[in-house]
Every structure is written in structure tokens, then in C-alpha cells.
Design a protein around this motif. Structure first.
Motif, mmCIF file in Angstrom:
data_model
loop_
_atom_site.group_PDB
_atom_site.id
_atom_site.type_symbol
_atom_site.label_atom_id
_atom_site.label_comp_id
_atom_site.label_asym_id
_atom_site.label_seq_id
_atom_site.Cartn_x
_atom_site.Cartn_y
_atom_site.Cartn_z
ATOM 1 N N UNK A 9 -0.876 35.435 29.269
ATOM 2 C CA UNK A 9 -0.385 34.970 28.128
ATOM 3 C C UNK A 9 -2.360 35.302 26.739
ATOM 4 N N UNK A 10 -3.304 34.965 27.722
ATOM 5 C CA UNK A 10 -4.977 35.042 27.374
ATOM 6 C C UNK A 10 -5.060 36.541 27.824
ATOM 7 N N UNK A 11 -4.114 37.615 28.259
ATOM 8 C CA UNK A 11 -4.211 38.981 28.608
ATOM 9 C C UNK A 11 -3.552 39.370 27.323
ATOM 10 N N UNK A 12 -2.707 38.896 27.022
ATOM 11 C CA UNK A 12 -1.576 39.902 25.629
ATOM 12 C C UNK A 12 -2.505 39.688 24.576
ATOM 13 N N UNK A 13 -3.401 38.165 24.566
ATOM 14 C CA UNK A 13 -4.098 38.106 22.930
ATOM 15 C C UNK A 13 -5.345 39.294 23.050
ATOM 16 N N UNK A 14 -5.466 38.893 23.896
ATOM 17 C CA UNK A 14 -6.963 39.441 24.241
ATOM 18 C C UNK A 14 -6.842 41.515 23.650
ATOM 19 N N UNK A 218 -11.753 35.799 31.646
ATOM 20 C CA UNK A 218 -11.032 36.073 30.147
ATOM 21 C C UNK A 218 -11.034 34.907 29.428
ATOM 22 N N UNK A 219 -10.767 34.042 28.903
ATOM 23 C CA UNK A 219 -10.918 33.154 27.611
ATOM 24 C C UNK A 219 -12.121 33.543 27.205
ATOM 25 N N UNK A 220 -13.386 33.317 28.475
ATOM 26 C CA UNK A 220 -14.899 33.341 27.605
ATOM 27 C C UNK A 220 -14.471 35.204 26.900
ATOM 28 N N UNK A 221 -14.079 35.709 27.610
ATOM 29 C CA UNK A 221 -13.745 37.470 26.857
ATOM 30 C C UNK A 221 -13.293 37.925 25.444
ATOM 31 N N UNK A 222 -12.565 36.819 25.633
ATOM 32 C CA UNK A 222 -11.384 36.882 24.221
ATOM 33 C C UNK A 222 -12.670 35.940 23.659
ATOM 34 N N UNK A 223 -12.867 34.604 23.539
ATOM 35 C CA UNK A 223 -14.194 34.568 22.554
ATOM 36 C C UNK A 223 -15.268 35.193 21.724
#
Length: 378
Positions: A9-14, A218-223
Motif C-alpha cells: 500500500x505504501x509503495x503504491x501511494x509513494x 518507505x513511510x518516511x520517504x512518502x512524507x
């Protein structure tokens, strides 16, 4: 929700946000196209790296394409370095010599040729299963981390020098752009440091910890991507570049001979009086985008000499020198009882500032008080 589903999920959003930002950078109208293209390239390379969980879903075991994808990580930090240089210097151009930055990427792929790229599927599987004992992967990890350290140091050296050059030659709110890029580089450095820890654990007896850290990254990269997206959408012309041929005052001083220094001292008082008279009579500081070149043209003192006068002889950056006049002008307005209804926001624009934060910072630095408190205490 298990770790694998969360990672997907995080990958797709990013990836979606990264590609959206790439589209924005490539289509927005700006004179800084090279900078936008470089950051778009950085995001695309990062997206390739982030795509690892999705790639594993569709891949049928280890493959040349999958391994080649992992080596794209060698391109991230060199492209980011070029981006930083491009936004700092107005005369930046891509040159053939920058192809040398591809060397670590090429070396990493070349050493994988004998025992991975040119072997059969069974040998590829064996290579991955025994990755903790593969010298090729050890060399790649050492190489990428050494490269990371070198480029991060280079990024902060560029930012430090260009910010100082800006302070010595320009005024305006664009200094905030350098502060922001410095903050972004700090955040990126932290991410890369955590990634280094993850890779160390990957080759240790605790690979499960490495996988947990991967989700956090991954989450930090998204932010971080969202943060940059917000900045980019609100500030499409984020930087006001400087010329790379400009020299720091410290470099100019070191080039001067003792004989020239004697001449400087004799001319010092004459040029200082001329400058002070000009600032008081013409009030050029009311121009929010005033540069040292503008002042040089008006008072007919060469930029090099004027820079030495202000930044070296007076011991002030041109940025602070001009802001001092602006603050004095603002203080006069605040003291004027007939202008008590004029707001602080109106005053800051009137005296040459173009942002409330830079005005408040400069005012407090000059007076030790905020504009509002200063007016109340009169």
C-alpha cells in the motif's frame, strides 16, 4: 494488516505521488527547467528503488532486470547533488564531465557480470540465497555508502558556500530557499543513514529487523515527497540563483597584495561616505530585490571593491547591511504617532521586506524585540 500488505500500500501511494510530482516538474512553466528535470530524474530513480515490493510480486524469481533495478540506487545521490548545484548557480549547465558520476553504477554492474548476469536461473537463485557470502554484494554496499558520504559532504559544502555568497551579494526572501534546501538535505541524510543501518542488518543475523526498517523508510520517504510536493506547488520558482563565478570575500581578500591593501585603506573612508550618503538620500533598500550589483551601478564603485567595503571592512553581509537600513526605516514609522493605524504587514512591505518571517527575524536581530512589542513599548 500484515507487513507485506502495508508495504504494498505504501509503495503504491509513494509511486503515485512521485510520478505526479515528476509530471508537475516537467510541465510547470519556469526558467529553471534544468533544475526541474534533474529533480524529476531523482524522483524517477527513487521510484524505481521504491518499486521493489511490487516488482517482487510480478517477478518469477531472481532476474537480470531485477538486479539491474537495484543498482539504480547508485544514481540517486549524484543526481541530487547535480540538482543542488543547478538550483544554486544560475549558469549551471550539464556537461560531459558529469558522466563520470556514472562510474560507481557501472562498476557495480560489471562486477555482477560473471556470477549473476551471465549465468542460468538456478545459479541466480543460488547467488541470492547465499547473498550474505557474496563478495560482489559486499563491494557494492561499501561502494554505495562511500559514495553517499562523499556526495552528502559535497552537497553541504555547496549549500554553505552559496548561502554565504547570497548574503554577501543579495537581499530578499530567497535566502529562505537555501534554508529550506538545507533542511531537505538534512532529512535526506537522515534517511540515507537509516538505510545504511538497514543494509548492515541485512547482512547480519537480524535480517527481520532490516525488513521492519524498510517499511519505516518507505513511510518516511512518502512524507518527504509530500513535503516537497507542497513546497513545489506553492513555490514554482523556488530559487533565485547566483552566478558561480562570484567569489567569496575571504577569497578576494586572500588574493590582494599588501600594496593593494594600503590603497584599500586610503580609499575606505571616501567610498564609505559615498555609500552612506547614497543609502540615506536615494533609499535603494526600499527595493525588495536589491543586489550589490544594483548599488555598484548607481554609485560607480566596482562590485569587487563594494563587496570588500561592506562584507570585509564593515564586517557585515550585504544582506544584513541593507536590512539594517530597512529596520531603521520601519522603526521611524512605528514611532510616528500619525501612522499608528498602519499595520506591521503594511510597514514591512513599505520598507523593502517581502515576507513577515524575514522582517520579524531581522527586526528582532537589530532591536532585540518584535515589531509589535516595540510599538507597544513606545
Amino acid at each position: 494488516m500484515d507487513k507485506i500488505n502495508l508495504l504494498i500500500i505504501v509503495t503504491i501511494i509513494s509511486l503515485f505521488i512521485s510520478l505526479f510530482l515528476v509530471f508537475f516538474l516537467l510541465t510547470v512553466k519556469t526558467k529553471y527547467k534544468t533544475s526541474n528535470y534533474l529533480f524529476a530524474a531523482f524522483l524517477l530513480i527513487n521510484a524505481v528503488d521504491l518499486s521493489h515490493p511490487l516488482f517482487n510480486l510480478i517477478a518469477d524469481g531472481p532476474s537480470n532486470l531485477g538486479m539491474f533495478r537495484t543498482t539504480f540506487a547508485f544514481l540517486q545521490i549524484p543526481v541530487f547533488y547535480l540538482y543542488v548545484v543547478s538550483v544554486c548557480y544560475s549558469d549551471f549547465k550539464l556537461k560531459p564531465k558529469y558522466l563520470l558520476y556514472l562510474l560507481p553504477f557501472l562498476i557495480a554492474n560489471l562486477i555482477l557480470l560473471p556470477r549473476f548476469y551471465t549465468v542460468d536461473a538456478a545459479s541466480k537463485i543460488s547467488f541470492i540465497q547465499n547473498r550474505q557470502n557474496r563478495i560482489e554484494l559486499y563491494i557494492s554496499h561499501i561502494l554505495i555508502h562511500l559514495q553517499m558520504i562523499v556526495y552528502i559532504i559535497a552537497v553541504f559544502r555547496v549549500l554553505r558556500k552559496t548561502k554565504k555568497l547570497y548574503l554577501e551579494n543579495y537581499t530578499g526572501r530567497n535566502i529562505n530557499s537555501y534554508n529550506w534546501l538545507f533542511q531537505f538535505s538534512i532529512a535526506l541524510t537522515i534517511l540515507y543513514t537509516v538505510a545504511l543501518l538497514k543494509n548492515i542488518l541485512k547482512f547480519s543475523d537480524y535480517p527481520h529487523i532490516s525488513e521492519s526498517i524498510k517499511i519505516g523508510l518507505m513511510v518516511a520517504s512518502l512524507f518527504m515527497i509530500c513535503w516537497y510536493l507542497f513546497k513545489a506547488l506553492n513555490n514554482p520558482g523556488l530559487f533565485r540563483n547566483i552566478n558561480s563565478k562570484l567569489k567569496l570575500v575571504s577569497e578576494i581578500v586572500s588574493e590582494r597584495s599588501d600594496e593593494q591593501s594600503m590603497v584599500d585603506k586610503r580609499e575606505y573612508n571616501k567610498e564609505l561616505l559615498k555609500l552612506q550618503h547614497y543609502m540615506a538620500e536615494k533609499k535603494p533598500f526600499l527595493n525588495s530585490s536589491l543586489t550589490i550589483q544594483d548599488v555598484s551601478n548607481d554609485i560607480e564603485i566596482p562590485v569587487r571593491d563594494l563587496s570588500l567595503l561592506i562584507n570585509h571592512q564593515l564586517g557585515q553581509h550585504f544582506y544584513d547591511f541593507v536590512n539594517a537600513y530597512r529596520i531603521e526605516s520601519a522603526m521611524d514609522i512605528l514611532k510616528d504617532t500619525t501612522k499608528s493605524k498602519v499595520t506591521v504587514l503594511e510597514i514591512l512591505y513599505e520598507v523593502g521586506f517581502n515576507s513577515k518571517s524575514s522582517f520579524n527575524t531581522a527586526f528582532k536581530k537589530h532591536t532585540g524585540d518584535t515589531p509589535t512589542s516595540y510599538r507597544k513599548n513606545l
